[in-house]
Design an enzyme around this catalytic site. Sequence first.
Site, PDB file in Angstrom:
ATOM      1  N   ARG A 255      56.278  54.373 -44.093  1.00 45.30           N
ATOM      2  CA  ARG A 255      57.036  54.751 -42.896  1.00 45.30           C
ATOM      3  C   ARG A 255      57.919  55.984 -43.133  1.00 45.30           C
ATOM      4  NH1 ARG A 255      61.393  53.401 -39.768  1.00 45.30           N
ATOM      5  NH2 ARG A 255      62.557  52.797 -41.619  1.00 45.30           N
TER       6      ARG A 255
ATOM      7  N   HIS B 272      81.854  41.609 -44.631  1.00 41.72           N
ATOM      8  CA  HIS B 272      81.851  40.167 -44.405  1.00 41.72           C
ATOM      9  C   HIS B 272      83.270  39.620 -44.631  1.00 41.72           C
ATOM     10  CE1 HIS B 272      77.615  40.507 -44.337  1.00 41.72           C
ATOM     11  NE2 HIS B 272      77.292  39.937 -45.482  1.00 41.72           N
TER      12      HIS B 272
ATOM     13  N   CYS C 246      75.482  38.958 -51.072  1.00 44.07           N
ATOM     14  CA  CYS C 246      76.729  39.638 -50.693  1.00 44.07           C
ATOM     15  C   CYS C 246      77.909  38.666 -50.503  1.00 44.07           C
ATOM     16  CB  CYS C 246      76.507  40.446 -49.420  1.00 44.07           C
ATOM     17  SG  CYS C 246      75.519  39.579 -48.196  1.00 44.07           S
TER      18      CYS C 246
ATOM     19  N   VAL D 200      71.213  49.469 -47.548  1.00 45.03           N
ATOM     20  CA  VAL D 200      71.804  49.358 -48.891  1.00 45.03           C
ATOM     21  C   VAL D 200      71.401  50.560 -49.748  1.00 45.03           C
ATOM     22  CG1 VAL D 200      71.827  47.997 -51.021  1.00 45.03           C
ATOM     23  CG2 VAL D 200      71.962  46.841 -48.815  1.00 45.03           C
TER      24      VAL D 200
HETATM   25  P1  A2P Z   1      61.081  52.320 -45.074  1.00 47.77           P
HETATM   26  O1  A2P Z   1      62.327  52.835 -44.423  1.00 47.77           O
HETATM   27  O2  A2P Z   1      60.124  53.403 -45.494  1.00 47.77           O
HETATM   28  O3  A2P Z   1      60.412  51.218 -44.303  1.00 47.77           O
HETATM   29  P2  A2P Z   1      66.710  47.925 -44.497  1.00 47.77           P
HETATM   30  O4  A2P Z   1      67.209  46.775 -45.330  1.00 47.77           O
HETATM   31  O5  A2P Z   1      67.809  48.787 -43.978  1.00 47.77           O
HETATM   32  O6  A2P Z   1      65.765  47.445 -43.416  1.00 47.77           O
HETATM   33  O7  A2P Z   1      65.841  48.855 -45.495  1.00 47.77           O
HETATM   34  C1  A2P Z   1      64.726  48.395 -46.200  1.00 47.77           C
HETATM   35  C2  A2P Z   1      64.301  49.447 -47.219  1.00 47.77           C
HETATM   36  O8  A2P Z   1      63.169  48.925 -47.923  1.00 47.77           O
HETATM   37  C3  A2P Z   1      63.821  50.749 -46.587  1.00 47.77           C
HETATM   38  O9  A2P Z   1      64.095  51.828 -47.447  1.00 47.77           O
HETATM   39  C4  A2P Z   1      62.315  50.510 -46.498  1.00 47.77           C
HETATM   40  O10 A2P Z   1      61.553  51.680 -46.475  1.00 47.77           O
HETATM   41  C5  A2P Z   1      62.077  49.801 -47.801  1.00 47.77           C
HETATM   42  N1  A2P Z   1      60.820  49.059 -47.767  1.00 47.77           N
HETATM   43  C6  A2P Z   1      60.475  48.036 -46.940  1.00 47.77           C
HETATM   44  N2  A2P Z   1      59.230  47.608 -47.201  1.00 47.77           N
HETATM   45  C7  A2P Z   1      58.751  48.374 -48.213  1.00 47.77           C
HETATM   46  C8  A2P Z   1      57.531  48.429 -48.947  1.00 47.77           C
HETATM   47  N3  A2P Z   1      56.529  47.596 -48.674  1.00 47.77           N
HETATM   48  N4  A2P Z   1      57.404  49.355 -49.928  1.00 47.77           N
HETATM   49  C9  A2P Z   1      58.419  50.187 -50.197  1.00 47.77           C
HETATM   50  N5  A2P Z   1      59.613  50.188 -49.566  1.00 47.77           N
HETATM   51  C10 A2P Z   1      59.776  49.298 -48.579  1.00 47.77           C
END
Ligand code: A2P
Length: 332
Positions: free
Chosen positions: A39, A238, A129, A14
Site C-alpha cells: 500500500r 490512555h 500500552c 506507532v
Molecule cells: P501500510 O501503511 O503500507 O499498510 P497502523 O497501526 O497505523 O494501522 O499501521 C500499521 C503499519 O503496519 C503500517 O505501516 C502498515 O503499512 C504496516 N503493515 C500492515 N500490514 C503489513 C504487511 N503485511 N506487511 C508490511 N507492513 C504492513
Amino acid sequence: MGLNVGVVGATGAVGRNMLSILNERNVNIKSLRCFASERTAGHLLEWKGKEITVELLTEEVMKESFDYLLFSAGGSVSEKYAAIAAEAGNTVIDNSSTWRMKEGIPLVVPEVNPHVLKNYKGIIANPNCSTIQMVVALAPLQQKYGIKRIVVSTYQAVSGSGHKAIVELGNQLNDPDSIPKVYPKRIAGNCLPHIDVFNENGYTKEELKMVYETQKILEDDTIEVNATTVRVPVFYSHSESVTVTFHRKPDLNEARELLIQAPGVVVMDDPANLEYPTPLMAAGKDDTFVGRLRSDLFDPFTLSMWVVSDNLRKGAATNAVQILEKIEEQKL
Ligand code: A2P
C-alpha cells in the site's frame, strides 16, 4: 560508527512515532530503512531533513544484517517476519502481542526490568500500552510494599487502534451519520467496554494482556489483576484508574515520595489547584503522569491513583527506543 536500524510498519501511527523518537533522542544511526506493505511501498518519509523511500517488507530483506529492527505492523506480520529476522541474527524489538508471553522472550519496560536484556539476542517484546504505563507507576510501590491485587479501569485513546481509528473519530465528530468501520459501534460521544476480542471467561484479550503481562514484567505471578478496558473518544493518551492492594501497609506520603523519585514518573497531584493529569496534557510527552493519589477509605492496605501516558510514545514507540538504548548502554 553508528547503528543499522529498520522500522517495520514505518507508515503507521506507532511507526511514525518511532521515526520521530529515534530523531529526538539522537540515537546514533548510520542507516535507517523503512518497511511497510504494498500500500505504501515507494512512498517517501522525511527523516532528519532527508527523504527515505519506504521499502516493501519481504522475507529476503529481513535476512539482511541489522543492528535493530523495530516492528509495529500487527501480530501476523511480526509472527512471520520477526522470526525470520531473528533467525538471521538480528535483534528485533516487537510491538505486537505475538511474542510477549512466549517463554524465554523478554517483555521489557526499561525503568522496571532492564536486567532481562543482559546478554540477550533475538526477539524482545514491547508490552501492551496500558500495561506499560501501569507498571511504570506501580514498580516503585511493588518493591516497597509488595502488590497483592490490582483493580484497573482504562480510558483508552483511539490511536491505539492505528491511524484508521484516528481518522474514524475525526470523521464521526464532523459527521453524525458517518458509518463505523474500525469499531463495532460509533466511538464519538460514546465509550466502548470492548478492546480486542472477548474471551470465553467474559474478559477481553486486552484485559487479559494487562493481567499476564503485569505478572511477567513484575516477576510475580501471584499478583491478582482485575481489568476493565474501555475505548473512549480521545485521540491520544490512555488514562487509568488504578486501585492497588499491598501485602504491607503503605504510607501515603512515603508512596508519593517513591513515585516522585521513580524514573519515568511525574507526579501531578494538587487537586485543590486543579492539578491532575489529563490525556490532552500528556499527549506528545514521554513520561507517565500520576495524580489523585489517595488511601482507600476502608482498607489501609489499599491506595488509588490516576495514571496517564501517551500510548503511541511511552505506550509503544518510546518504550521500544528505550529498549534499544538500554541494550546499547549495557554493552558499554
Ligand atoms: P501500510 O501503511 O503500507 O499498510 P497502523 O497501526 O497505523 O494501522 O499501521 C500499521 C503499519 O503496519 C503500517 O505501516 C502498515 O503499512 C504496516 N503493515 C500492515 N500490514 C503489513 C504487511 N503485511 N506487511 C508490511 N507492513 C504492513
